[in-house]
Enzyme design. Structure first.
Site, PDB file in Angstrom:
ATOM      1  N   LYS A 185       0.851  -1.191   0.000  1.00 34.70           N
ATOM      2  CA  LYS A 185       0.000   0.000   0.000  1.00 34.70           C
ATOM      3  C   LYS A 185       0.886   1.240   0.000  1.00 34.70           C
ATOM      4  O   LYS A 185       1.875   1.306   0.756  1.00 34.70           O
ATOM      5  CB  LYS A 185      -0.901   0.009   1.241  1.00 34.70           C
ATOM      6  N   ASN A 212      -4.873   3.089  -3.830  1.00 33.61           N
ATOM      7  CA  ASN A 212      -6.280   3.325  -3.457  1.00 33.61           C
ATOM      8  C   ASN A 212      -6.748   4.726  -3.841  1.00 33.61           C
ATOM      9  O   ASN A 212      -7.455   5.389  -3.089  1.00 33.61           O
ATOM     10  CB  ASN A 212      -6.493   3.064  -1.962  1.00 33.61           C
ATOM     11  N   GLU A 235      -1.433   0.065  -8.775  1.00 29.37           N
ATOM     12  CA  GLU A 235      -2.880  -0.195  -8.723  1.00 29.37           C
ATOM     13  C   GLU A 235      -3.617   1.063  -8.278  1.00 29.37           C
ATOM     14  O   GLU A 235      -3.268   1.666  -7.263  1.00 29.37           O
ATOM     15  CB  GLU A 235      -3.134  -1.350  -7.747  1.00 29.37           C
ATOM     16  N   ASP A 260      -8.585  -0.948  -9.992  1.00 29.63           N
ATOM     17  CA  ASP A 260      -9.288  -1.754  -8.988  1.00 29.63           C
ATOM     18  C   ASP A 260     -10.646  -1.098  -8.730  1.00 29.63           C
ATOM     19  O   ASP A 260     -11.663  -1.463  -9.332  1.00 29.63           O
ATOM     20  CB  ASP A 260      -8.422  -1.843  -7.722  1.00 29.63           C
ATOM     21  N   LYS A 284     -12.113  -8.223  -8.674  1.00 33.00           N
ATOM     22  CA  LYS A 284     -12.657  -8.678  -7.402  1.00 33.00           C
ATOM     23  C   LYS A 284     -14.110  -9.084  -7.641  1.00 33.00           C
ATOM     24  O   LYS A 284     -14.936  -8.236  -8.003  1.00 33.00           O
ATOM     25  CB  LYS A 284     -12.594  -7.564  -6.352  1.00 33.00           C
TER      26      LYS A 284
HETATM   27 MG    MG Z   1      -6.691  -2.109  -4.412  1.00 34.57          MG
END
Ligand code: MG
Length: 389
Positions: A185, A212, A235, A260, A284
C-alpha cells in the site's frame, strides 16, 4: 466461456425450491490493522448469508467493509439491503424456485435502482445460491469453471508501515513462507523510498504498489520515479471516476497502470480498456457483482490481452477458497491477493486457506469452499435474521 447450468441430481422436472435465507452478522477483527491511503481497517464485520433450499444449503460472504471509503458500500447497509430488498425479491422470483446461478445476477440487479446499486450485497446472495446449487449437485466451483489446477500462486499484501525497516521485516516473513509477489500500500510521500528499499532487499520478489486512488494526474513525475523499480503495476493511482486521467497517466509513466476501484462492472472494464486506462486489471468478484461477472471480466481481459489478477477484500475462508478457484482461469496471469488467511483475532469459522509456500489449494470438493465450523460460527455471530417464504 459459456457456463453450463448446474445439473441437479433430483427427479427430472422437480425444481429446487428456495425455503429462505438467514443473515448472520459475524464480528471479526484483524489481528493486525491494515493501513491504506484510504484509511485503516481493524474491525472486519462480515455479513454472511445462508441460503436454504429444500435439498440443501449454501453460504455467501458479503465483502462490504465496516465503513464506506473503499466503496460506497458498507456492512450495515448491505445487511439492510439484503434483508429488506434482495432476499425478499429473490424469494418472490420464479415462484419460489431457485433460479439457475446464471439468472441470479440479473434478478438481483433489477431489484436495485441504478443510482443505488450495491454489487457487494448482490454478490453475497449470488454466492449463497451458487454454493447451495453446487453442493446439492455435488460439484465444486472449480469444476463448474473448468479449473483443474490443484493449487494457484498466492501473493501477499502489506499495509503502509511507519519505517522501511518494518516493511522489510514484514515482506521478509512473507518471502520466507515462499511468497514471490507482494502488493504494498502506498500514498503520496510514502512510495518511492519504501518501494526502492524493498527492491534493494528482495530482487526476486514481484512488487506492485496500491494507491487506493490517493494521487492526482499532477503527481505523474513522482510516479515516474517508480519506473526503474520494474513494478508489475501501480494499482488505482487516481480516483475511481477518473478514467481519462488514468489513460493519460498510462502514457506518461512506464509502470503499467492497473485499475481496482474503477471496475464495478464488466461494462466499466470494457470502457476502461477501450480508453487505454486499464493496462492491468484487478478483478474482485464482490466489487463486480459476483463470481459470474468476474468470469466474464476475466474473459474480456483474456481477449483484450490485458493481464489480470484476483484481488482480495480481507475475506474469510469461504470467499478465499472461491477466489482461489477463480484465479485458476487462464486470464489470471499474475498471482492474486490470496495469501495471508490468518488475519483474524477470533477464529475464522471457515478456516484459513492453507499457505503451501507461495501457493494456495484450489477447493475441489462440492460447493465454493469449506462449510463453517458450527462452534466458531456461533462464537463470532452477534446477530441473525431469517427471511423466509
Ligand atoms: Mg486495491
Amino acid at each position: 466461456m459459456c457456463l453450463p447450468d448446474v445439473c441437479l441430481p433430483m427427479t427430472p422436472g422437480e425444481p429446487l425450491r428456495l425455503v429462505g435465507v438467514e443473515l448472520r452478522w459475524l464480528e471479526l477483527s484483524l489481528a493486525e490493522p491494515l493501513d491504506t491511503a484510504g484509511g485503516t481497517h481493524a474491525a472486519r464485520p462480515i455479513v454472511l448469508v445462508r441460503v436454504v433450499t429444500d435439498h440443501g444449503e449454501g453460504y455467501g460472504e458479503c465483502a462490504a467493509l465496516a465503513e464506506p471509503g473503499y466503496s460506497h458500500e458498507y456492512a450495515a447497509r448491505a445487511w439492510r439491503t439484503l434483508e429488506g430488498r434482495l432476499v425478499p425479491g429473490l424469494l418472490d422470483s420464479a415462484g419460489g424456485q431457485v433460479p439457475s446461478p446464471g439468472e441470479v445476477g440479473g434478478i438481483l440487479e433489477a431489484l436495485l435502482d441504478t443510482g443505488d446499486d450495491q454489487p457487494m450485497a448482490r454478490a453475497a446472495l449470488e454466492m449463497g445460491v451458487l454454493d447451495a446449487v453446487l453442493r446439492v449437485s455435488g460439484r465444486s466451483l472449480a469444476e463448474y469453471l473448468g479449473v483443474t489446477a490443484p493449487v494457484v500462486p498466492a501473493g501477499g499484501v502489506v499495509g503502509i508501515c511507519s519505517t522501511p525497516g518494518e516493511l522489510i521485516e514484514k515482506v521478509a516473513a512473507m518471502h520466507d513462507r515462499g511468497t514471490r509477489r507482494v502488493k504494498v500500500k502506498i500514498r503520496p510521500g510514502h512510495d518511492v523510498e519504501p518501494l526502492s528499499a524493498l527492491r534493494g532487499a528482495f530482487g526476486d520478489v514481484e512488487l506492485l504498489g496500491d494507491a487506493n486512488g490517493a494521487y492526482r494526474l499532477g503527481d505523474h513525475r513522482r510516479l515516474a520515479r517508480l519506473d526503474p523499480l520494474g513494478l508489475l503495476c501501480i494499482e488505482q493511482p487516481l480516483p475511481a471516476h477518473d478514467l481519462a486521467g488514468h489513460a493519460e497517466l498510462a502514457r506518461r509513466i512506464g509502470t503499467p497502470v492497473c485499475l481496482d476501484e474503477s471496475l464495478r462492472s464488466v461494462a466499466d472494464l470494457e470502457k476502461a480498456i477501450a480508453t487505454g486506462a486499464c493496462e492491468v486489471a484487478c478483478i474482485k468478484p464482490a466489487r463486480m457483482g459476483g463470481y459470474l461477472a468476474a468470469v466474464a471480466a476475466s474473459e474480456m481481459c483474456l481477449s483484450s490481452g490485458v493481464p489480470a489478477y484476483c484481488g482480495g477484500m480481507l475475506e474469510a475462508g469461504l470467499a478465499r477458497a472461491a477466489n482461489a478457484a477463480l484465479a485458476g482461469l487462464p486470464a489470471f496471469t499474475i498471482p492474486g491477493d490470496l495469501a495471508g488467511g490468518e488475519r483474524f483475532v477470533e477464529g475464522d469459522p471457515f478456516g484459513a486457506l492453507e499457505d503451501l509456500g507461495g501457493v494456495v489449494p484450489v477447493w475441489h470438493s462440492p460447493g465454493l469452499g469449506p462449510c463453517p465450523d458450527v462452534a466458531s460460527l456461533a462464537r463470532v455471530t452477534t446477530r441473525t435474521s431469517w427471511v423466509g417464504r
